[in-house]
Design an enzyme around this catalytic site. Sequence first.
Site, PDB file in Angstrom:
ATOM      1  N   HIS A  76       0.795  -1.339   0.047  1.00 53.87           N
ATOM      2  CA  HIS A  76       0.042  -0.174  -0.016  1.00 53.87           C
ATOM      3  C   HIS A  76       0.802   1.206   0.118  1.00 53.87           C
ATOM      4  O   HIS A  76       0.476   2.436  -0.261  1.00 53.87           O
ATOM      5  CB  HIS A  76      -1.074  -0.078   1.195  1.00 53.87           C
ATOM      6  N   ASP A 120       0.084  -7.491   1.781  1.00 53.79           N
ATOM      7  CA  ASP A 120       0.785  -6.089   1.550  1.00 53.79           C
ATOM      8  C   ASP A 120       1.978  -6.346   1.681  1.00 53.79           C
ATOM      9  O   ASP A 120       2.716  -5.700   2.825  1.00 53.79           O
ATOM     10  CB  ASP A 120       0.105  -5.603   2.949  1.00 53.79           C
ATOM     11  N   SER A 216       4.321   2.451   8.101  1.00 49.72           N
ATOM     12  CA  SER A 216       3.867   1.636   7.420  1.00 49.72           C
ATOM     13  C   SER A 216       5.129   1.080   6.350  1.00 49.72           C
ATOM     14  O   SER A 216       6.014   2.079   6.110  1.00 49.72           O
ATOM     15  CB  SER A 216       2.766   1.944   6.119  1.00 49.72           C
TER      16      SER A 216
END
Length: 247
Positions: A76, A120, A216
């Site tokens: 992402h 992910d 992230s």
Amino acid sequence: LTTVISYFALVAFALVGVSYATPKASINGRIVGGEMTDISLIPYQVSVQTAISSYGFIHHCGGSIISPRWVVTAAHCAQKTNSAYQVYTGSSNKVEGGQAYRVKTIINHPLYDEETTDYDVALLELAEPIVMNYKTAAIELAEVGEEVETDAMAIVSGWGDTKNFGEEPNMLRSAEVPIFDQELCAYLNANHGVVTERMICAGYLAGGRDSCQGDSGGPLAVDGKLVGIVSWGVGCAQSNFPGVYGI
């Protein structure tokens, strides 16, 4: 026990022949409750930066060096073209003192699901090899099928928010968090997202320490091995909501 099986297969596939010569809006990719640390202690940590018009590049996500030419991050974090990103290495400060490398190729996991944040993981191939030294070094990957014990202590690091919607620090921070029971994690997060077999959870039931916005794609490491990638979670360091990491 939590079994580590997923992203390492993608890494192995992408590195064959290589010579060493945005999750859902309500779920934030996510160091709260940690402390400032020096890059020499976490030399595999990088800042994945994205171009913002005339402002140049700014911090976007974390990542981990796995070889001189390859960095692993969250899928992402890598949904634009390669020219939109650079990787910044070798500095505790995300805006100065380090070295920037252009991204040549982006390989997102072919099964990445934007809605569920499953699979992910992404690989960034760099245009030039990273100059390795005590501030830039590759992290060892956990082997396919390797198991990580619940309650094993892990290190999560990054330049993300230090609290919910708080000020994003320029200096690298890290926190020690325990690997969380997988079934309990899935139950606690059931109303917010699905915890799949490609995910591992870490954090305290009481909250207080966690990754946060801006972390992230960064590393979750146990005994010097990469066992997870910061992926998603409900808020940051909230009780009853451990962080969720891609594997």
